[in-house]
Scaffold this motif. Structure first.
Motif, PDB file in Angstrom:
ATOM      1  N   MET A   1       0.864  -1.162   0.000  1.00 10.78           N
ATOM      2  CA  MET A   1       0.000   0.000   0.000  1.00 10.78           C
ATOM      3  C   MET A   1       0.913   1.228   0.000  1.00 10.78           C
ATOM      4  SD  MET A   1      -2.728   1.208   3.009  1.00 10.78           S
ATOM      5  CE  MET A   1      -2.735  -0.365   3.727  1.00 10.78           C
ATOM      6  N   ASN A   2       0.665   2.150  -0.937  1.00 11.63           N
ATOM      7  CA  ASN A   2       1.491   3.361  -0.955  1.00 11.63           C
ATOM      8  C   ASN A   2       0.985   4.366   0.081  1.00 11.63           C
ATOM      9  OD1 ASN A   2      -0.535   5.094  -2.037  1.00 11.63           O
ATOM     10  ND2 ASN A   2      -0.040   4.438  -4.108  1.00 11.63           N
ATOM     11  N   TYR A   3       1.778   5.372   0.336  1.00  9.32           N
ATOM     12  CA  TYR A   3       1.432   6.280   1.429  1.00  9.32           C
ATOM     13  C   TYR A   3       0.180   7.102   1.156  1.00  9.32           C
ATOM     14  CZ  TYR A   3       3.772  10.188  -0.971  1.00  9.32           C
ATOM     15  OH  TYR A   3       4.144  11.151  -1.856  1.00  9.32           O
ATOM     16  N   ASN A   4      -0.154   7.379  -0.096  1.00  7.56           N
ATOM     17  CA  ASN A   4      -1.399   8.112  -0.378  1.00  7.56           C
ATOM     18  C   ASN A   4      -2.617   7.273   0.007  1.00  7.56           C
ATOM     19  OD1 ASN A   4      -0.277  10.516  -1.395  1.00  7.56           O
ATOM     20  ND2 ASN A   4       0.024   9.579  -3.414  1.00  7.56           N
ATOM     21  N   LYS A   5      -2.581   5.981  -0.351  1.00  8.34           N
ATOM     22  CA  LYS A   5      -3.686   5.086   0.020  1.00  8.34           C
ATOM     23  C   LYS A   5      -3.750   4.932   1.532  1.00  8.34           C
ATOM     24  CE  LYS A   5      -3.892   2.351  -4.195  1.00  8.34           C
ATOM     25  NZ  LYS A   5      -3.665   1.038  -4.792  1.00  8.34           N
ATOM     26  N   TYR A   6      -2.576   4.800   2.163  1.00 13.31           N
ATOM     27  CA  TYR A   6      -2.558   4.668   3.620  1.00 13.31           C
ATOM     28  C   TYR A   6      -3.175   5.900   4.272  1.00 13.31           C
ATOM     29  CZ  TYR A   6      -1.313   4.498   8.442  1.00 13.31           C
ATOM     30  OH  TYR A   6      -1.412   4.509   9.798  1.00 13.31           O
ATOM     31  N   ASN A   7      -2.771   7.090   3.854  1.00 17.78           N
ATOM     32  CA  ASN A   7      -3.294   8.317   4.467  1.00 17.78           C
ATOM     33  C   ASN A   7      -4.798   8.463   4.233  1.00 17.78           C
ATOM     34  OD1 ASN A   7      -1.052   9.327   5.827  1.00 17.78           O
ATOM     35  ND2 ASN A   7      -0.263  10.349   4.010  1.00 17.78           N
ATOM     36  N   LYS A   8      -5.289   8.057   3.054  1.00 19.73           N
ATOM     37  CA  LYS A   8      -6.729   8.094   2.795  1.00 19.73           C
ATOM     38  C   LYS A   8      -7.465   7.165   3.760  1.00 19.73           C
ATOM     39  CE  LYS A   8      -7.325   9.406  -2.006  1.00 19.73           C
ATOM     40  NZ  LYS A   8      -7.793   8.994  -3.337  1.00 19.73           N
ATOM     41  N   MET A   9      -6.936   5.951   3.905  1.00 20.18           N
ATOM     42  CA  MET A   9      -7.557   4.979   4.805  1.00 20.18           C
ATOM     43  C   MET A   9      -7.500   5.491   6.246  1.00 20.18           C
ATOM     44  SD  MET A   9      -6.221   1.268   6.043  1.00 20.18           S
ATOM     45  CE  MET A   9      -4.830   2.143   6.725  1.00 20.18           C
ATOM     46  N   ALA A  10      -6.337   5.964   6.672  1.00 19.62           N
ATOM     47  CA  ALA A  10      -6.173   6.446   8.043  1.00 19.62           C
ATOM     48  C   ALA A  10      -7.080   7.654   8.310  1.00 19.62           C
ATOM     49  CB  ALA A  10      -4.712   6.802   8.309  1.00 19.62           C
ATOM     50  N   ASP A  11      -7.197   8.547   7.350  1.00 18.26           N
ATOM     51  CA  ASP A  11      -8.072   9.718   7.523  1.00 18.26           C
ATOM     52  C   ASP A  11      -9.536   9.288   7.639  1.00 18.26           C
ATOM     53  OD1 ASP A  11      -5.918  11.451   7.526  1.00 18.26           O
ATOM     54  OD2 ASP A  11      -6.151  12.027   5.414  1.00 18.26           O
ATOM     55  N   ALA A  12      -9.937   8.288   6.845  1.00 26.42           N
ATOM     56  CA  ALA A  12     -11.316   7.781   6.927  1.00 26.42           C
ATOM     57  C   ALA A  12     -11.575   7.175   8.305  1.00 26.42           C
ATOM     58  CB  ALA A  12     -11.570   6.757   5.829  1.00 26.42           C
ATOM     59  N   ILE A  13     -10.586   6.453   8.848  1.00 24.03           N
ATOM     60  CA  ILE A  13     -10.729   5.869  10.186  1.00 24.03           C
ATOM     61  C   ILE A  13     -10.762   6.963  11.235  1.00 24.03           C
ATOM     62  CG2 ILE A  13      -9.536   4.462  11.938  1.00 24.03           C
ATOM     63  CD1 ILE A  13      -8.598   2.669   9.576  1.00 24.03           C
ATOM     64  N   ARG A  14      -9.891   7.970  11.091  1.00 20.86           N
ATOM     65  CA  ARG A  14      -9.810   9.061  12.064  1.00 20.86           C
ATOM     66  C   ARG A  14     -11.121   9.848  12.199  1.00 20.86           C
ATOM     67  NH1 ARG A  14      -5.104   9.900  10.007  1.00 20.86           N
ATOM     68  NH2 ARG A  14      -3.401   9.266  11.325  1.00 20.86           N
ATOM     69  N   LYS A  15     -11.939   9.846  11.157  1.00 25.10           N
ATOM     70  CA  LYS A  15     -13.225  10.551  11.200  1.00 25.10           C
ATOM     71  C   LYS A  15     -14.179   9.928  12.214  1.00 25.10           C
ATOM     72  CE  LYS A  15     -13.121  12.201   6.453  1.00 25.10           C
ATOM     73  NZ  LYS A  15     -13.689  12.085   5.107  1.00 25.10           N
ATOM     74  N   HIS A  16     -13.904   8.696  12.582  1.00 25.00           N
ATOM     75  CA  HIS A  16     -14.746   7.973  13.526  1.00 25.00           C
ATOM     76  C   HIS A  16     -13.923   7.673  14.778  1.00 25.00           C
ATOM     77  CE1 HIS A  16     -17.591   7.450  10.256  1.00 25.00           C
ATOM     78  NE2 HIS A  16     -16.574   7.073   9.513  1.00 25.00           N
ATOM     79  N   THR A  17     -14.127   8.466  15.802  1.00 22.04           N
ATOM     80  CA  THR A  17     -13.375   8.325  17.046  1.00 22.04           C
ATOM     81  C   THR A  17     -13.454   6.899  17.573  1.00 22.04           C
ATOM     82  OG1 THR A  17     -13.952  10.605  17.517  1.00 22.04           O
ATOM     83  CG2 THR A  17     -13.050   9.328  19.328  1.00 22.04           C
TER      84      THR A  17
END
Length: 167
Positions: A1-17
């Motif tokens: 997984m490249n870092y752009n995909k990782y950051n997208k996934m992590a940001d989506a998770i971060r939206k939900h505490t």
């Protein structure tokens, strides 16, 4: 997984505490379950007076853990957050020593040891190990290759204990 995909996934998770808290909780829970089950296994052999099993279940894992630790120090593989500008889900500031994952190695070794004496407990621990491996990658502290190799080495060490007990 490249870092752009990782950051997208992590940001989506971060939206939900709840999801962030769940990742942190499961990281701690799976680690604790693995490390609590190991002394229980040793106590089982002690209570049953299975001295050879007790000895091998103590020495082989200790030697394997030591070998993995030395290998990690020698190779000093970088962690994902050292390569890419990613925003971690699991905070970590350690530099290097990523390959192989000792968390994954340890829980898979313990799972393998339990599979030999109590398959249902071993299966639960394997599931915990798979969950921990996924969380370590999703959290950004390990690459997939780190947890994959940790899994293989842990299960190999458990097989070695099994083979030596059969002699």
């Amino acid at each position: 997984m490249n870092y752009n995909k990782y950051n997208k996934m992590a940001d989506a998770i971060r939206k939900h505490t709840f999801l962030v808290k769940l990742i942190h909780f499961l990281n701690i829970l799976f680690t604790a379950v693995g490390f609590l089950m190991y002394p229980l296994l040793l106590l089982k052999f002690l209570r049953e007076r299975k001295w050879k099993r007790l000895f091998l279940n103590l020495t082989i894992p200790a030697l394997a853990f030591f070998a993995v630790t030395i290998f990690r120090r020698k190779t000093n593989a970088k962690r994902p957050y050292q390569f890419y500008p990613i925003r971690l889900l699991i905070e970590k500031d350690k530099q290097g020593q990523s390959f192989p994952s000792r968390h994954t190695f340890s829980i898979m070794l313990i799972a393998g040891l339990w599979l030999i004496v109590c398959p249902p407990a071993g299966m639960v621990l394997l599931l915990c190990g798979a969950g921990l491996a996924a969380i370590r990658v999703i959290g950004g502290v390990h690459f997939f290759k780190d947890v994959f190799c940790g899994t293989g080495l842990g299960l190999f060490a458990a097989f070695l204990v099994y083979a030596l007990c059969a002699i």
